[in-house]
Design a protein around this motif. Structure first.
Motif, PDB file in Angstrom:
ATOM      1  N   SER A 107     -91.346 -92.305  -7.717  1.00 35.50           N
ATOM      2  CA  SER A 107     -91.755 -91.527  -6.459  1.00 35.50           C
ATOM      3  C   SER A 107     -93.242 -91.449  -6.460  1.00 35.50           C
ATOM      4  O   SER A 107     -94.144 -90.737  -6.530  1.00 35.50           O
ATOM      5  CB  SER A 107     -91.239 -90.178  -6.683  1.00 35.50           C
ATOM      6  OG  SER A 107     -91.792 -89.488  -5.495  1.00 35.50           O
ATOM      7  N   THR A 121     -95.070 -91.536  -3.725  1.00 34.15           N
ATOM      8  CA  THR A 121     -95.963 -90.609  -3.037  1.00 34.15           C
ATOM      9  C   THR A 121     -95.339 -89.290  -3.029  1.00 34.15           C
ATOM     10  O   THR A 121     -95.917 -88.384  -2.032  1.00 34.15           O
ATOM     11  CB  THR A 121     -96.289 -91.063  -1.616  1.00 34.15           C
ATOM     12  OG1 THR A 121     -94.983 -91.525  -1.112  1.00 34.15           O
ATOM     13  CG2 THR A 121     -97.141 -92.362  -1.639  1.00 34.15           C
ATOM     14  N   SER A 150     -89.550 -88.740  -2.989  1.00 33.90           N
ATOM     15  CA  SER A 150     -88.244 -88.658  -3.739  1.00 33.90           C
ATOM     16  C   SER A 150     -88.084 -87.603  -5.045  1.00 33.90           C
ATOM     17  O   SER A 150     -87.176 -87.052  -5.325  1.00 33.90           O
ATOM     18  CB  SER A 150     -88.193 -90.181  -4.482  1.00 33.90           C
ATOM     19  OG  SER A 150     -88.275 -91.069  -3.453  1.00 33.90           O
ATOM     20  N   VAL A 181     -87.045 -96.334  -0.665  1.00 30.48           N
ATOM     21  CA  VAL A 181     -86.560 -97.731  -0.144  1.00 30.48           C
ATOM     22  C   VAL A 181     -87.691 -98.356   0.207  1.00 30.48           C
ATOM     23  O   VAL A 181     -88.610 -98.141   0.676  1.00 30.48           O
ATOM     24  CB  VAL A 181     -85.855 -97.333   1.187  1.00 30.48           C
ATOM     25  CG1 VAL A 181     -85.395 -98.708   1.977  1.00 30.48           C
ATOM     26  CG2 VAL A 181     -84.755 -96.556   1.108  1.00 30.48           C
ATOM     27  N   LYS A 212     -92.006 -88.941   4.833  1.00 28.82           N
ATOM     28  CA  LYS A 212     -93.269 -89.657   5.582  1.00 28.82           C
ATOM     29  C   LYS A 212     -93.274 -90.915   4.923  1.00 28.82           C
ATOM     30  O   LYS A 212     -93.136 -91.442   3.614  1.00 28.82           O
ATOM     31  CB  LYS A 212     -94.459 -88.694   4.922  1.00 28.82           C
ATOM     32  CG  LYS A 212     -95.834 -89.499   5.272  1.00 28.82           C
ATOM     33  CD  LYS A 212     -96.936 -88.882   4.471  1.00 28.82           C
ATOM     34  CE  LYS A 212     -98.235 -89.169   5.056  1.00 28.82           C
ATOM     35  NZ  LYS A 212     -98.341 -90.714   4.911  1.00 28.82           N
TER      36      LYS A 212
HETATM   37  C1  LIG Z   1     -93.564-101.235  -0.033  1.00 30.62           C
HETATM   38  C2  LIG Z   1     -92.824-100.371   0.843  1.00 30.62           C
HETATM   39  C3  LIG Z   1     -91.666-100.870   1.449  1.00 30.62           C
HETATM   40  C4  LIG Z   1     -91.025 -99.902   2.219  1.00 30.62           C
HETATM   41  N1  LIG Z   1     -89.889-100.009   2.871  1.00 30.62           N
HETATM   42  C5  LIG Z   1     -89.337 -99.125   3.647  1.00 30.62           C
HETATM   43  C6  LIG Z   1     -88.031 -99.676   4.403  1.00 30.62           C
HETATM   44  O1  LIG Z   1     -87.592-100.557   4.322  1.00 30.62           O
HETATM   45  N2  LIG Z   1     -87.479 -98.695   5.265  1.00 30.62           N
HETATM   46  C7  LIG Z   1     -88.248 -97.373   5.583  1.00 30.62           C
HETATM   47  O2  LIG Z   1     -87.495 -96.766   6.055  1.00 30.62           O
HETATM   48  N3  LIG Z   1     -89.221 -96.975   4.746  1.00 30.62           N
HETATM   49  C8  LIG Z   1     -89.800 -97.787   4.009  1.00 30.62           C
HETATM   50  N4  LIG Z   1     -90.795 -97.506   3.100  1.00 30.62           N
HETATM   51  C9  LIG Z   1     -91.418 -96.256   3.003  1.00 30.62           C
HETATM   52  C10 LIG Z   1     -90.817 -95.298   1.898  1.00 30.62           C
HETATM   53  O3  LIG Z   1     -89.532 -95.683   1.711  1.00 30.62           O
HETATM   54  C11 LIG Z   1     -90.823 -93.855   2.209  1.00 30.62           C
HETATM   55  O4  LIG Z   1     -92.023 -93.477   2.424  1.00 30.62           O
HETATM   56  C12 LIG Z   1     -90.300 -93.321   0.723  1.00 30.62           C
HETATM   57  O5  LIG Z   1     -89.960 -91.869   1.123  1.00 30.62           O
HETATM   58  C13 LIG Z   1     -91.701 -93.248  -0.209  1.00 30.62           C
HETATM   59  O6  LIG Z   1     -91.061 -92.479  -1.250  1.00 30.62           O
HETATM   60  P1  LIG Z   1     -92.154 -91.679  -2.402  1.00 30.62           P
HETATM   61  O7  LIG Z   1     -92.700 -90.444  -1.622  1.00 30.62           O
HETATM   62  O8  LIG Z   1     -90.968 -91.107  -3.289  1.00 30.62           O
HETATM   63  O9  LIG Z   1     -92.857 -92.789  -3.089  1.00 30.62           O
HETATM   64  C14 LIG Z   1     -91.518 -98.406   2.355  1.00 30.62           C
HETATM   65  C15 LIG Z   1     -92.721 -98.237   1.593  1.00 30.62           C
HETATM   66  C16 LIG Z   1     -93.483 -99.090   0.849  1.00 30.62           C
HETATM   67  C17 LIG Z   1     -94.566 -98.625  -0.104  1.00 30.62           C
END
Ligand SMILES: Cc1cc2nc3c(=O)[nH]c(=O)nc-3n(C[C@H](O)[C@H](O)[C@H](O)COP(=O)(O)O)c2cc1C
Ligand code: SF4
Ligand code: SF4
Length: 256
Positions: free
Chosen positions: A12, A14, A17, A61, A122
């Motif tokens: 996670s 940011t 998750s 994702v 976000k």
């Molecule tokens: C490299 C990258 C690819 C991503 N691809 C998608 C995606 O395909 N679809 C989507 O809706 N969000 C996408 N996101 C956004 C993240 O899935 C989303 O912000 C997620 O909640 C971040 O989780 P975290 O805060 O646990 O790291 C992407 C983010 C990054 C950094």
């Protein structure tokens, strides 16, 4: 059934998750032990799971899939038939095959996924659904936990179908936006310690190895001095366009 342990295992960068995993696990009636896979390149996968453990898995994702290195770490676990809840968080675009991939990986590794969800968080890039996962999203996590407990109580260990297709789409890679460091930097070193990929130089906190960096923006989110930034015109233009395109809020999906 009394669980041996309740574990929240997440990747996670940011925090979306993690928030979903911990909130869900907190509803399962035991103290939650966190297993943080965010420093992915130095994760130790030698974890003993027990048939009576309950594990809440959560990850973002990336391009409609799980981040590849996280998926590789999951491939090394042995679930010993522990029951689990599976969550992907996505940035209001789409989660495509990520939840199906997560479910299938966990089954291969002898976990039993009883409740699954895709929750909006976000987006890493731009200003998209910036308050999410919010109270409504966390309420969905609570429903997930409740349905999971119902299944455990009734002994009906059915594994739900989820959205997604196999063969999976291409994805699971990092991005190609590299943060810079402003003069506000106090050289505290937190971003260096917290970077999942060890991409920030220990000698010069403003140098990022672009071969290692996955553009997860953890360094931006942990810096308490707003010194890690995306300042380029190209990024700003992309972020504005992307934010406008994904303005309409998407729903969470729950599969129980
Ligand atoms: C490299 C990258 C690819 C991503 N691809 C998608 C995606 O395909 N679809 C989507 O809706 N969000 C996408 N996101 C956004 C993240 O899935 C989303 O912000 C997620 O909640 C971040 O989780 P975290 O805060 O646990 O790291 C992407 C983010 C990054 C950094
Ligand atoms: S966390 Fe922020 S202030 Fe600390 S070294 Fe990194 S950029 Fe500088
Ligand atoms: S340097 Fe790259 S990989 Fe490391 S935290 Fe920042 S964006 Fe993520």
């Amino acid at each position: 059934m009394k669980f041996n342990k309740v574990l929240a295992l997440y990747f996670s960068p940011t925090g979306n998750s993690r928030k979903c995993a911990v909130s869900t696990a907190a509803k399962l009636g035991r103290k939650v032990e966190e297993i943080d896979f965010t420093k992915i390149s130095s994760v130790n996968t030698e974890i003993e799971f027990n048939v009576n453990d309950c594990v809440v898995f959560a990850a973002p994702v990336y391009g409609g899939r799980l981040y590849k290195e996280f998926a590789d770490k999951i491939r090394k676990l042995n679930g010993n038939l522990a029951k689990c809840i599976v969550i992907v968080t996505y940035g209001n675009r789409d989660y495509e095959d990520a939840l199906l991939e997560f479910k299938n990986l966990l089954i291969e590794r002898h976990f039993i996924p009883l409740s699954l969800a895709a929750i909006v968080g976000k987006h890493t890039y731009g200003d998209i659904q910036v308050e999410r996962p919010d109270k409504n999203d966390i309420d969905k996590c609570y429903i997930l936990a409740k349905e999971f407990l119902n299944k455990i109580e009734s002994g009906k260990f059915s594994i739900p179908n989820v959205k997604g297709e196999f063969p999976y789409k291409d994805g699971g890679n990092g991005g190609s936006f590299y943060p810079s460091t402003s003069s506000k930097c106090k050289k505290c070193g937190l971003c260096v310690i917290q970077c999942p990929k060890g991409a920030i130089s220990e000698k010069d906190f403003s140098t990022i190895d672009t071969q290692k960096c996955i553009s997860c923006f953890r360094c931006i989110s942990v810096c308490q001095y707003d010194a890690k930034i995306m300042a380029t015109k190209e990024y700003r233009e992309f972020a504005d366009m992307f934010s406008a395109k994904l303005k309409e809020p998407k729903e969470d999906d729950i599969f129980v």
